[in-house]
Design an enzyme around this catalytic site. Sequence first.
Site, PDB file in Angstrom:
ATOM      1  N   SER A 120      22.756  77.119  37.546  1.00 55.64           N
ATOM      2  CA  SER A 120      22.192  76.119  36.631  1.00 55.64           C
ATOM      3  C   SER A 120      23.220  75.031  36.308  1.00 55.64           C
ATOM      4  O   SER A 120      24.417  75.294  36.236  1.00 55.64           O
ATOM      5  CB  SER A 120      21.762  76.809  35.332  1.00 55.64           C
ATOM      6  N   TYR A 144      19.948  69.293  36.377  1.00 55.86           N
ATOM      7  CA  TYR A 144      19.187  68.567  35.367  1.00 55.86           C
ATOM      8  C   TYR A 144      19.758  67.154  35.391  1.00 55.86           C
ATOM      9  O   TYR A 144      20.931  66.961  35.065  1.00 55.86           O
ATOM     10  CB  TYR A 144      19.374  69.190  33.980  1.00 55.86           C
ATOM     11  N   THR A 170      15.374  70.066  39.025  1.00 54.66           N
ATOM     12  CA  THR A 170      14.313  70.622  38.166  1.00 54.66           C
ATOM     13  C   THR A 170      13.591  69.485  37.454  1.00 54.66           C
ATOM     14  O   THR A 170      14.222  68.642  36.808  1.00 54.66           O
ATOM     15  CB  THR A 170      14.908  71.610  37.154  1.00 54.66           C
ATOM     16  N   LYS A 250      12.084  71.510  41.925  1.00 56.23           N
ATOM     17  CA  LYS A 250      11.637  72.734  41.236  1.00 56.23           C
ATOM     18  C   LYS A 250      10.812  72.372  40.005  1.00 56.23           C
ATOM     19  O   LYS A 250      11.231  71.538  39.201  1.00 56.23           O
ATOM     20  CB  LYS A 250      12.849  73.558  40.800  1.00 56.23           C
ATOM     21  N   HIS A 274       8.609  77.379  35.108  1.00 58.33           N
ATOM     22  CA  HIS A 274       9.816  77.650  34.325  1.00 58.33           C
ATOM     23  C   HIS A 274       9.690  78.993  33.589  1.00 58.33           C
ATOM     24  O   HIS A 274      10.195  79.166  32.481  1.00 58.33           O
ATOM     25  CB  HIS A 274      10.032  76.506  33.320  1.00 58.33           C
ATOM     26  N   ASP A 305       8.454  80.639  41.832  1.00 58.16           N
ATOM     27  CA  ASP A 305       8.936  81.609  40.842  1.00 58.16           C
ATOM     28  C   ASP A 305       8.005  81.583  39.656  1.00 58.16           C
ATOM     29  O   ASP A 305       7.040  80.830  39.618  1.00 58.16           O
ATOM     30  CB  ASP A 305      10.408  81.366  40.446  1.00 58.16           C
TER      31      ASP A 305
HETATM   32  C1  FNR Z   1      15.519  79.504  32.792  1.00 56.08           C
HETATM   33  N1  FNR Z   1      15.085  78.647  33.806  1.00 56.08           N
HETATM   34  C2  FNR Z   1      15.861  77.558  34.160  1.00 56.08           C
HETATM   35  N2  FNR Z   1      15.485  76.757  35.195  1.00 56.08           N
HETATM   36  C3  FNR Z   1      16.265  75.715  35.588  1.00 56.08           C
HETATM   37  O1  FNR Z   1      15.890  75.004  36.515  1.00 56.08           O
HETATM   38  N3  FNR Z   1      17.454  75.486  34.953  1.00 56.08           N
HETATM   39  C4  FNR Z   1      17.904  76.247  33.913  1.00 56.08           C
HETATM   40  O2  FNR Z   1      18.981  76.021  33.383  1.00 56.08           O
HETATM   41  C5  FNR Z   1      17.072  77.309  33.473  1.00 56.08           C
HETATM   42  N4  FNR Z   1      17.445  78.080  32.411  1.00 56.08           N
HETATM   43  C6  FNR Z   1      16.699  79.194  32.070  1.00 56.08           C
HETATM   44  C7  FNR Z   1      17.136  80.030  31.044  1.00 56.08           C
HETATM   45  C8  FNR Z   1      16.433  81.206  30.766  1.00 56.08           C
HETATM   46  C9  FNR Z   1      16.932  82.126  29.681  1.00 56.08           C
HETATM   47  C10 FNR Z   1      15.286  81.542  31.518  1.00 56.08           C
HETATM   48  C11 FNR Z   1      14.551  82.841  31.294  1.00 56.08           C
HETATM   49  C12 FNR Z   1      14.836  80.696  32.509  1.00 56.08           C
HETATM   50  C13 FNR Z   1      13.853  78.947  34.576  1.00 56.08           C
HETATM   51  C14 FNR Z   1      14.157  79.832  35.780  1.00 56.08           C
HETATM   52  O3  FNR Z   1      14.868  79.139  36.759  1.00 56.08           O
HETATM   53  C15 FNR Z   1      12.870  80.336  36.457  1.00 56.08           C
HETATM   54  O4  FNR Z   1      12.012  79.255  36.731  1.00 56.08           O
HETATM   55  C16 FNR Z   1      12.121  81.360  35.603  1.00 56.08           C
HETATM   56  O5  FNR Z   1      12.996  82.219  34.913  1.00 56.08           O
HETATM   57  C17 FNR Z   1      11.209  82.187  36.516  1.00 56.08           C
HETATM   58  O6  FNR Z   1      10.368  82.996  35.774  1.00 56.08           O
HETATM   59  P1  FNR Z   1      10.657  84.554  35.476  1.00 56.08           P
HETATM   60  O7  FNR Z   1      11.073  85.235  36.770  1.00 56.08           O
HETATM   61  O8  FNR Z   1      11.723  84.602  34.443  1.00 56.08           O
HETATM   62  O9  FNR Z   1       9.328  85.021  34.990  1.00 56.08           O
END
Ligand code: FNR
Length: 381
Positions: A120, A144, A170, A250, A274, A305
């Site tokens: 990330s 980001y 993203t 994404k 997300h 995802d």
């Molecule tokens: C995320 N996700 C996320 N996505 C991204 O592009 N950059 C990020 O910094 C983050 N940070 C983040 C923090 C936390 C605590 C979570 C749970 C999720 C989203 C992540 O990449 C992904 O899309 C989801 O977590 C997928 O869903 P599941 O497997 O958690 O159900």
Amino acid sequence: VREIYLAGPDGREGQLTTDLTALEDAVRAVLPPAVFGFVAGGSGTGATGRANRDAFDQWRLLPRALHGFTRRDLTLDLLGHRLPAPVLLAPISAQTAVHHEGEIATVRGAADVGLPFVLSSYSSHSLEEVAAAAGPGPRWFQLYWPSDDELAASLVRRAEASGYTALVLTVDNPSVGYRPADLDHGYLPLIRGTGLANYTSDPVFRAALPPNAGPEAVVRQWAQVNGNPSLTWDRLNRLREWTGLPLLVKGVLHPDDALLAVANGADGVIVSNHGGRQLDGAAAALDCLPAVRTAVGNTFPVLMDSGVRTGTDVAKALALGADAVLLGRPYLYGLALDGRPGVRHVLQCLLAELDLTLTQIGCGSVRSLGPELLAPAGPLG
Ligand code: FNR
């Protein structure tokens, strides 16, 4: 699986459960409530998080018998690299909030199994530190796009210079999601300064800070450049000026957005909401996958995802058109419970079940999973 049975009933004493859907409860017991709310929580009523799971449950596998396959091929060629299985670790911010080794433990756990980690933008260790701890395989950097293009270019160039093999932009985060758990706790790791390592180590970011800036000034400066609702598709070509890395977008749910990603030069899309953390009531990612696949055609890389918890989930996503999936919260729970071995454990369980699923369903390769192996819930005609 064989190792576990051979070790016998006492062989796994004290170890993490093999039921990846049960990890959340184990984590709830060890993390402070605010941190648990941040990692497990979703936006609004949680409807999208539930829809993500319901979408998987509404598809049933339709296995074929006596197929004679004695070997399963889980490998996949993706953007010039061979992966041992069609699974990557989704980008998750601020991982020292759940375990003191944070992304360093995660990237090592991923390397133990040979799967790529997507780092990330908001990591608690800098992208260079994570690169130094990584294994030899592919690893991706998630961007980001900050509102300052000079800073964006700097992050992208640093990622390329330290050996990341693809860039993930993203796009479902033009603002933070409305997340009641975080609002009620008044807690976000980034506001506490956790997850800003790529910023505090960046020369462009630092140059904009006042002299002798303390942690509060850093957070204030980050908040100024964070979020970029003015971004439009035609700006993707700016990324092309900064890097030659393959680019994936994404957070795509609408098939027209997938087409815009293709038209603007992306090398892949990730169908995702997300993990239900952004727009409450958004469609389940799995439900959006077939239309995206149809829109972009058979050969364009499509990943997904949001809601993947088991090996059978991976099989369903592939059968509905994904080339690979990203796993989110389950590996983070493994990290929270046991650091690097915890991450490794979760990935090994997922791959073991995927391997068994291929045998049970009657399919020799993850690349040949198709909709003929699925049926909707309910009596078949
Ligand atoms: C995320 N996700 C996320 N996505 C991204 O592009 N950059 C990020 O910094 C983050 N940070 C983040 C923090 C936390 C605590 C979570 C749970 C999720 C989203 C992540 O990449 C992904 O899309 C989801 O977590 C997928 O869903 P599941 O497997 O958690 O159900």
